[in-house]
Design a protein around this motif. Structure first.
Motif, PDB file in Angstrom:
ATOM      1  N   LEU A   1       0.841  -1.195   0.000  1.00 32.72           N
ATOM      2  CA  LEU A   1       0.000   0.000   0.000  1.00 32.72           C
ATOM      3  C   LEU A   1       0.880   1.249   0.000  1.00 32.72           C
ATOM      4  CD1 LEU A   1      -2.998   0.876   0.212  1.00 32.72           C
ATOM      5  CD2 LEU A   1      -2.657   0.990   2.678  1.00 32.72           C
ATOM      6  N   VAL A   2       0.725   2.085  -1.013  1.00 39.69           N
ATOM      7  CA  VAL A   2       1.515   3.309  -1.114  1.00 39.69           C
ATOM      8  C   VAL A   2       0.861   4.412  -0.307  1.00 39.69           C
ATOM      9  CG1 VAL A   2       2.423   5.052  -2.698  1.00 39.69           C
ATOM     10  CG2 VAL A   2       2.378   2.655  -3.379  1.00 39.69           C
ATOM     11  N   SER A   3      -0.411   4.676  -0.550  1.00 39.78           N
ATOM     12  CA  SER A   3      -1.158   5.658   0.225  1.00 39.78           C
ATOM     13  C   SER A   3      -2.636   5.369   0.073  1.00 39.78           C
ATOM     14  CB  SER A   3      -0.848   7.085  -0.222  1.00 39.78           C
ATOM     15  OG  SER A   3      -1.458   7.362  -1.447  1.00 39.78           O
ATOM     16  N   VAL A   4      -3.401   5.920   1.007  1.00 38.83           N
ATOM     17  CA  VAL A   4      -4.843   5.755   0.938  1.00 38.83           C
ATOM     18  C   VAL A   4      -5.472   6.965   1.619  1.00 38.83           C
ATOM     19  CG1 VAL A   4      -4.960   4.351   3.046  1.00 38.83           C
ATOM     20  CG2 VAL A   4      -6.764   4.161   1.352  1.00 38.83           C
ATOM     21  N   GLY A   5      -6.398   7.613   0.934  1.00 39.26           N
ATOM     22  CA  GLY A   5      -7.026   8.806   1.485  1.00 39.26           C
ATOM     23  C   GLY A   5      -6.224  10.052   1.152  1.00 39.26           C
ATOM     24  N   THR A   6      -6.441  11.088   1.934  1.00 37.89           N
ATOM     25  CA  THR A   6      -5.748  12.368   1.749  1.00 37.89           C
ATOM     26  C   THR A   6      -4.665  12.495   2.800  1.00 37.89           C
ATOM     27  OG1 THR A   6      -7.783  13.387   0.934  1.00 37.89           O
ATOM     28  CG2 THR A   6      -6.055  14.868   1.701  1.00 37.89           C
ATOM     29  N   CYS A   7      -3.453  12.769   2.363  1.00 36.46           N
ATOM     30  CA  CYS A   7      -2.340  12.922   3.297  1.00 36.46           C
ATOM     31  C   CYS A   7      -2.465  14.262   4.008  1.00 36.46           C
ATOM     32  CB  CYS A   7      -1.011  12.836   2.562  1.00 36.46           C
ATOM     33  SG  CYS A   7       0.398  12.906   3.676  1.00 36.46           S
ATOM     34  N   PHE A   8      -2.584  14.229   5.342  1.00 37.69           N
ATOM     35  CA  PHE A   8      -2.672  15.448   6.137  1.00 37.69           C
ATOM     36  C   PHE A   8      -1.290  15.956   6.513  1.00 37.69           C
ATOM     37  CE2 PHE A   8      -6.964  15.935   6.154  1.00 37.69           C
ATOM     38  CZ  PHE A   8      -7.493  16.650   7.189  1.00 37.69           C
ATOM     39  N   GLY A   9      -0.325  15.082   6.563  1.00 36.95           N
ATOM     40  CA  GLY A   9       1.020  15.491   6.915  1.00 36.95           C
ATOM     41  C   GLY A   9       1.874  14.303   7.259  1.00 36.95           C
ATOM     42  N   LYS A  10       3.095  14.582   7.710  1.00 40.99           N
ATOM     43  CA  LYS A  10       3.989  13.486   8.052  1.00 40.99           C
ATOM     44  C   LYS A  10       4.783  13.797   9.302  1.00 40.99           C
ATOM     45  CE  LYS A  10       8.252  14.491   5.655  1.00 40.99           C
ATOM     46  NZ  LYS A  10       9.243  13.965   4.779  1.00 40.99           N
ATOM     47  N   PHE A  11       5.283  12.750   9.922  1.00 41.98           N
ATOM     48  CA  PHE A  11       6.131  12.874  11.090  1.00 41.98           C
ATOM     49  C   PHE A  11       7.579  12.891  10.635  1.00 41.98           C
ATOM     50  CE2 PHE A  11       2.280  11.320  13.074  1.00 41.98           C
ATOM     51  CZ  PHE A  11       2.216  12.114  14.199  1.00 41.98           C
TER      52      PHE A  11
END
Length: 175
Positions: free
Chosen positions: A58-68
């Motif tokens: 899985l690369v991404s799913v949904g909307t990325c809100f941000g990252k740590f």
């Protein structure tokens, strides 16, 4: 981890209790999920469908809100702007001449400040708007509302964090 959760919640503090409105929406229930140090905002219906895909693939799913970051600090991505802007408690409006400067990644000066929400504290997360109420990005108040009234016109009043110009400036590297 609990620290990761607390750090994320502090990063979206500019919407406060309105975060409930992001989760319980009229079109369904949404949630936040952590995947590869990134926080995604996704409907529970889509999340259930995504469980059929192996986590490693899985690369991404949904909307990325941000990252740590590696130091476990949360950085909001500009992709969260459309979701957070309507619920922001603290807002800053910039004059038309300051818009382009902000969209090129510069801080907001007092001379470019149109309005600021009352009772905004120093270092408070804010959503930056044009005078036409178009959300332009995120920032951090360098001065409180009261301090903004009496500072030099060339003083920085909002530190730039993210803006909609990032889509164009770094579309190849935006993840």
């Amino acid at each position: 981890s609990p620290y990761v959760t607390d750090t994320f919640l502090l990063s979206v503090h500019s919407i406060g209790e309105n975060i409930k409105l992001l989760v319980d929406r009229p079109d369904g229930t949404y949630c936040f999920r952590l995947h590869n140090d990134r926080v995604y905002y996704i409907s529970e219906r889509i999340l259930k469908l995504a469980t059929n895909i192996a986590r490693g693939k899985l690369v991404s799913v949904g909307t990325c809100f941000g990252k740590f970051t590696k130091t476990i600090k949360f950085r909001l991505h500009i992709t969260a702007l459309d979701f957070l802007a309507p619920y922001a408690k603290f807002k800053v409006w910039v004059k038309p001449g300051q818009e382009q400067s902000f969209l090129y990644g510069n801080h907001v000066l007092k001379s470019g400040l149109g309005r600021i929400t009352e009772n905004t504290n120093q270092y408070q997360g804010v959503v930056v708007y044009s005078m036409a109420d178009v959300p332009l990005g995120f920032g951090v108040a360098a001065k409180s509302t009261q301090e903004c009234r009496r500072v030099d016109p060339m003083s920085i009043v909002v530190f730039h964090q993210a803006d909609i110009g990032e889509f164009i400036r770094s579309e190849d590297t935006l993840t």
